[in-house]
Write an enzyme that holds these catalytic residues in place. Structure first.
Site, short mmCIF file in Angstrom:
data_model
loop_
_atom_site.label_atom_id
_atom_site.label_comp_id
_atom_site.label_asym_id
_atom_site.label_seq_id
_atom_site.Cartn_x
_atom_site.Cartn_y
_atom_site.Cartn_z
N GLU A 91 -3.55 -6.32 15.62
CA GLU A 91 -3.07 -5.02 15.14
C GLU A 91 -4.20 -3.98 15.29
OE1 GLU A 91 0.23 -4.34 11.88
OE2 GLU A 91 -1.71 -4.34 10.88
N HIS B 195 -4.20 -33.26 19.41
CA HIS B 195 -3.05 -34.09 19.73
C HIS B 195 -1.83 -33.24 20.09
CE1 HIS B 195 -5.00 -37.84 18.49
NE2 HIS B 195 -5.64 -37.05 17.64
N LYS C 181 10.42 -0.76 13.72
CA LYS C 181 10.87 -0.48 12.35
C LYS C 181 11.93 0.61 12.35
CE LYS C 181 6.48 -1.00 9.87
NZ LYS C 181 5.54 -0.31 9.01
N LYS D 244 0.85 -1.19 0.00
CA LYS D 244 0.00 0.00 0.00
C LYS D 244 0.89 1.25 0.00
CE LYS D 244 -3.49 1.97 3.00
NZ LYS D 244 -4.21 1.82 4.25
N GLY E 248 -4.56 -2.04 5.53
CA GLY E 248 -3.80 -3.19 5.02
C GLY E 248 -4.40 -4.52 5.42
N ARG E 249 -4.76 -4.65 6.69
CA ARG E 249 -5.26 -5.96 7.18
C ARG E 249 -6.69 -6.25 6.74
NH1 ARG E 249 -3.93 -2.37 10.98
NH2 ARG E 249 -5.47 -1.57 12.46
N GLU F 149 10.84 -4.66 3.99
CA GLU F 149 10.90 -6.08 3.63
C GLU F 149 10.46 -6.28 2.18
OE1 GLU F 149 9.41 -4.76 6.19
OE2 GLU F 149 10.01 -5.78 8.04
O1 F6P Z 1 4.01 -2.90 9.74
C1 F6P Z 1 2.66 -3.10 9.73
C2 F6P Z 1 2.04 -2.75 8.43
O2 F6P Z 1 1.93 -1.37 8.31
C3 F6P Z 1 0.69 -3.43 8.30
O3 F6P Z 1 -0.31 -2.74 8.90
C4 F6P Z 1 0.56 -3.57 6.83
O4 F6P Z 1 -0.40 -4.51 6.51
C5 F6P Z 1 1.97 -3.98 6.46
O5 F6P Z 1 2.79 -3.24 7.32
C6 F6P Z 1 2.36 -3.79 5.02
O6 F6P Z 1 2.26 -2.47 4.60
P1 F6P Z 1 2.38 -2.09 3.08
O7 F6P Z 1 1.23 -2.70 2.35
O8 F6P Z 1 2.32 -0.57 3.04
O9 F6P Z 1 3.68 -2.60 2.56
#
Ligand code: F6P
Length: 523
Positions: A355, A386, A513, A209, A269-270, A215
């Site tokens: 979150e 189990h 972060k 987003k 995002g979630r 990452e």
């Molecule tokens: O670090 C958390 C977060 O901001 C989440 O809320 C989000 O889903 C994820 O990182 C990824 O964010 P992006 O879609 O901006 O890469």
């Protein structure tokens, strides 16, 4: 308009609930069922093919009525209307929260800052449909003229967990494309996936987003370098797609403008798997199935918005969860899907729940003096039986459970499904009603172990009284999965309203972060 600011612990109902708890803490499920033979009928409801039974909870009609009056007192109805109408209820980020608009088939406009969002959603859906049809049919060719065989979704958090969970859950409906997900900055993750794919026949979807997430950008760069070992920069447009709000950053990365699928800041995002973030879902199961997923969610949206709270599935589930969290002091909730396809569902739900509602400051800016977000965990039944279920049956903690099941199997292995279903109900019964001293005594006798009674009896008694909900669908389909996910989204929303917190920001993840970017920690 923002959500109202009502401190739950200062409501009249909260005090009544606290008083009621003095009696309710002694409720025994065995007794509650003995006293009321119609308990299951009274404490259950259906929605389409879904049957929810919440009778195995430490509640009575009085508890439910008090919880319903709490929902009234915190003005839940007003909050729901603002949520669906595009009000900027995500105050700390000055944003609307409109994942529900993504699955709305109604012609009614929804305005943000005077602009209807519906046309943008429709146009993005058309683009997803055309694109996924082209890739699935083999008309979209890679740089050597071969059709696409593999899709790699590069994203993290909401840009990974939702699509990844849904693609896994709906594997039964998948077409010939193979879908992979890279999220971790751990190079081992990417390396294992690169072993399985060919640059000639793979499509990479960079989903972010913000398009600034370390990452995702790192992984995308590594993959592009790997791709350029076999291909040229002129081939990038045939293999790299982006989903983002940040068009400039995508442009700088070198992805062709026509390969960008738009995202909007009013989708968290979630909560974004319903948007273009779900492109990998659309590719894996086809656009028609993706639409079914949206329709299932819309069914629950309409139910949540229009049904009185006493018959409202997400509202009742949320209220029961608040009851355990804030009055019984339960720390965690377990999610147990009795379907191997839903293996990733608990992990997906952890982000949505934790979150969203892991917040310690209320909508007035004050630190809360009550518990908020529950810890969600779980695994698939029967594997969990189990593994960790011993702690629920014989441990010391109160852990409410959501059992999620399906009446029909997808592969017609009836014998397996009967046994799975038997376990589904047996666990609920065992947790709720346990085994009395008398029954345990009798069992030992019947098993010719009378000589061991004095030694073994305490270990063979099950106290029971562990609460659970049963969430039972006919069959795992894109539609029923859409319903299931939306139920939890609205449950989490309802809890956030009651706890008077902002459920749609996530500032809590920022500090780690920042530190990771500033420091290079050496091993
Ligand atoms: O670090 C958390 C977060 O901001 C989440 O809320 C989000 O889903 C994820 O990182 C990824 O964010 P992006 O879609 O901006 O890469």
């Amino acid at each position: 308009m923002p959500l109202l600011n009502i401190k739950p612990t200062q409501t009249a109902t909260w005090k009544k609930l606290a008083n009621h708890f003095n009696e309710a803490k002694n409720y025994e499920l065995r007794e509650l069922f003995r006293e009321n033979k119609n308990r299951e009928e009274e404490l259950s409801f259906s929605l389409d093919e879904l049957f929810v039974d919440y009778s195995k909870n430490r509640i009575t009609k009085e508890t439910i009525n008090l919880l319903l009056s709490l929902a009234e007192e915190v003005e839940l109805k007003d909050a729901i209307e603002k949520y669906f109408s595009g009000d900027k209820i995500n105050v700390t980020e000055n944003r609307a929260v409109l994942h529900t608009a993504l699955r709305s088939s109604s012609d009614n406009p929804i305005f943000i800052d005077g602009k209807d969002v519906k046309p943008q959603i429709q146009s993005a859906l058309r683009k997803m449909k055309a694109f996924s049809n082209k890739v699935i049919s083999g008309k979209w060719k890679g740089y050597t003229g071969k059709p696409i065989t593999d899709i790699v979704n590069i994203g993290i958090g909401g840009s990974d967990l939702g699509p990844n969970m849904v693609v896994e859950a709906l594997r039964f409906y998948k077409n010939k494309l193979n879908t992979h997900f890279v999220s971790n900055i751990d190079g081992d993750h990417i390396s294992e996936i690169l072993k399985k794919i060919s640059p000639e026949t793979t499509l990479f979807i960079v989903v972010s987003k913000s398009f600034t997430t370390q990452e995702t950008i790192n992984n995308a760069n590594t993959i592009r370098d790997w791709f350029l070992k076999s291909a040229t920069v002129f081939d990038v447009s045939k293999h790299f797609i982006a989903v983002s709000c940040n068009i400039n950053a995508v442009d700088n990365f070198g992805i062709d403008k026509k390969n960008i699928f738009p995202m909007w800041d009013w989708v968290g995002g979630r909560f974004s798997l319903w948007s273009t973030v779900g492109l990998s879902i659309c590719l894996a199961i086809g656009f028609d199935n993706f639409k079914e997923l949206l329709k299932g969610a819309e069914k629950v949206d309409n139910h949540f918005r229009n049904t009185s709270f006493d018959k409202n599935i997400p509202v009742i589930l949320a209220l029961i969860s608040v009851w355990y969290n804030n009055f019984f002091g339960a720390e965690t909730e377990m999610i147990l899907p009795y379907s191997e396809y839903l293996e990733k569902f608990p992990a997906y739900l952890q982000q949505v729940a934790m979150e969203s509602n892991g917040k310690n400051v209320d909508r007035d800016g004050d630190e809360v003096d009550y518990q908020t977000g529950t810890i969600v965990w779980g695994g698939t039944g029967v594997n969990s039986q189990h593994a960790f279920m011993q702690l629920l049956h014989h441990g010391t903690k109160l852990i409410p459970v959501d059992f999620i099941g399906f009446k029909e199997s997808l592969h017609n292995l009836e014998d397996h499904h009967e046994k799975l279903t038997a376990n589904y109900f047996a666990q609920q019964e065992a947790l709720a009603f346990g085994k009395t001293k008398e029954d345990a005594h009798l069992d030992l006798k019947i098993n010719n172990e009378s000589n061991k009674i004095s030694k073994l009896l305490p270990y063979k008694v099950f106290k029971g009284n562990q609460p659970s909900n049963s969430i039972l669908f006919d069959k795992l389909t894109p539609f029923s999965l859409g319903m299931l996910i939306a139920i939890y989204e609205h449950k989490i929303f309802t809890q956030g309203v009651i706890w008077n917190i902002y459920s749609f920001d996530q500032f809590g993840v920022e500090l780690g972060k920042e530190l990771a970017q500033k420091n290079v920690y050496c091993l």
